[in-house]
Write an enzyme that holds these catalytic residues in place. Structure first.
Site, mmCIF file in Angstrom:
data_model
loop_
_atom_site.group_PDB
_atom_site.id
_atom_site.type_symbol
_atom_site.label_atom_id
_atom_site.label_comp_id
_atom_site.label_asym_id
_atom_site.label_seq_id
_atom_site.Cartn_x
_atom_site.Cartn_y
_atom_site.Cartn_z
ATOM 1 C CB VAL A 148 -0.991 0.031 1.309
ATOM 2 C CG1 VAL A 148 -1.808 0.988 1.470
ATOM 3 C CG2 VAL A 148 -2.121 -1.311 1.633
ATOM 4 C CB CYS A 149 3.838 2.113 1.994
ATOM 5 S SG CYS A 149 3.947 1.595 3.663
#
Length: 187
Positions: free
Chosen positions: A46-47
């Site tokens: 996700v980062c």
């Protein structure tokens, strides 16, 4: 306990920024608006989507007089390796702060000790070094740079126009509210 209006602690960390390592301290933050954007770790899932989203909006943050500092508990060497390996991360022009000792994550209350990583926390810091807005979300939910930018703009507006407040979905140029004594109980 709320962190609103809490002054950020003194710090000095290493960063990867514009292809080089450099030192960033609290003194670099003072005097302008800033966003501290904590994320769990480099080389994750996700980062990079969040950081790419911020990178694509970075110019607008800069035009609004706001610096972005992404922060994870990785070292500045890991930030560079991720930058070298990822097309998404190569879009980043803001400083990537290294927090391997967890000092920043602990100060901002987002450190997850059992995992050794930071929660997803976004903190808007005013030029005096005080937190004026923040949000912490679950690790599996990405954030939106457009909404963060809107909150930076609203925070700046309220700081400059102390007698006005911004309603939901406020955008620059939209109508604001001027609370009167009759309305104070409705806030």
């Amino acid at each position: 306990m709320s962190m609103i209006n809490r002054e950020i602690a003194d710090f000095t960390v290493q960063a990867f920024h514009e292809g080089a390592f450099r030192t960033v301290s609290r003194e670099d933050v003072l005097g302008r608006w800033s966003v501290f954007f904590f994320y769990p770790a480099d080389f994750t899932f996700v980062c990079p989507t969040e950081l790419e989203d911020l990178a694509e909006k970075y110019e607008e943050f800069q035009k609004a007089g706001c610096e972005i500092y992404s922060v994870s508990c990785d070292t500045h060497y890991v930030h560079k390796a991720w930058y070298d390996a990822s097309e998404r991360i190569q879009k980043i022009r803001f400083p990537m702060l290294a927090d391997p000792t967890h000092a920043l994550a602990e100060d901002f209350g987002v450190y997850i000790e059992k995992d050794g990583v930071a929660e997803r926390g976004s903190f808007i810091i005013n030029p005096e070094g005080r937190i004026v807005a923040y949000e912490v979300t679950a690790g599996n939910v990405g954030r939106n740079a457009d909404e963060l930018f809107r909150r930076v703009q609203a925070s700046r507006f309220v700081a400059e126009h102390g007698d006005e407040v911004c309603p939901a979905k406020w955008q620059p140029g939209s109508e604001t509210l001027k609370p009167s004594l009759d309305l104070v109980g409705q806030l």
